[in-house]
Scaffold this active site. Structure first.
Site, PDB file in Angstrom:
ATOM      1  CB  CYS A  45      -6.625  -2.874   5.766  1.00  0.00           C
ATOM      2  SG  CYS A  45      -6.848  -4.635   6.135  1.00  0.00           S
TER       3      CYS A  45
ATOM      4  NE  ARG B 176     -16.812  -4.907   1.574  1.00  0.00           N
ATOM      5  CZ  ARG B 176     -17.057  -6.124   2.034  1.00  0.00           C
ATOM      6  NH1 ARG B 176     -18.268  -6.475   2.347  1.00  0.00           N
ATOM      7  NH2 ARG B 176     -16.076  -6.989   2.200  1.00  0.00           N
TER       8      ARG B 176
ATOM      9  CG  HIS C  29      -4.394  -5.197   1.698  1.00  0.00           C
ATOM     10  ND1 HIS C  29      -4.568  -3.839   1.497  1.00  0.00           N
ATOM     11  CD2 HIS C  29      -5.298  -5.558   2.634  1.00  0.00           C
ATOM     12  CE1 HIS C  29      -5.531  -3.406   2.290  1.00  0.00           C
ATOM     13  NE2 HIS C  29      -5.991  -4.428   2.995  1.00  0.00           N
TER      14      HIS C  29
ATOM     15  CD  GLU D 108      -2.912  -1.121   0.051  1.00  0.00           C
ATOM     16  OE1 GLU D 108      -3.075  -0.080  -0.623  1.00  0.00           O
ATOM     17  OE2 GLU D 108      -3.517  -2.183  -0.194  1.00  0.00           O
TER      18      GLU D 108
END
Length: 155
Positions: A86, A33, A110, A23
């Site tokens: 995350c 979500r 990830h 990342e």
């Protein structure tokens, strides 16, 4: 004598990804979500009211990527850690580095599911993920400044 690490690399799983994703950036936003384990589902919430809109990893992400790819392990630089757990972990780490511990280098990686975890989503064996993480750590320890090469892509 210092009581903190030189480097912090957080790791999380991202179902659906087919590569190790280093990342590059964390954003100051939680947009969940699904509810978390406590049943809370924030929407449009800043992680830190006084934080920057985004923080970039200060790790040598391109050197880490190249090291992993040189060993024929699928990897990429990701420009979105998402907007849930995350991303929040990465953002909080980089916020802390920015405001309290500027000598620490930090970021987030990830990893895909392991084959044992899924029948339908992409996966990478745990031994391969372990090797990729070791290579990333070695590169982060070796390179104080990142290397130069183009890695961008459009999804």
């Amino acid at each position: 004598m210092k009581n903190f690490p030189d480097i912090v690399i957080c790791v999380g799983q991202a179902g659906g990804r087919d590569k190790i994703s280093i990342e590059q950036v964390a954003i100051n936003l939680i947009e969940a979500r699904i509810p978390d384990n406590a049943g809370v589902q924030p929407s449009g919430t800043p992680i830190q009211e006084d934080g920057s809109n985004a923080y970039f990893s200060n790790l040598p992400v391109k050197a880490m990527l190249k090291s992993i790819q040189d060993h024929e392990i699928p990897a990429e630089i990701s420009y979105s850690a998402g907007t849930f757990v995350c991303n929040e972990i990465m953002y909080q780490l980089l916020y802390m580095i920015q405001n309290e511990f500027p000598s620490i280098r930090g970021g987030f990686i990830h990893v895909p599911f392991a084959p044992e975890q899924t029948d339908i989503q992409p996966s990478i064996p745990i031994a391969t993920v372990t090797e990729a993480l070791q290579l990333a750590i070695e590169a982060a320890l070796t390179y104080q400044e990142d290397i130069k090469f183009t890695t961008g892509h459009i999804h």
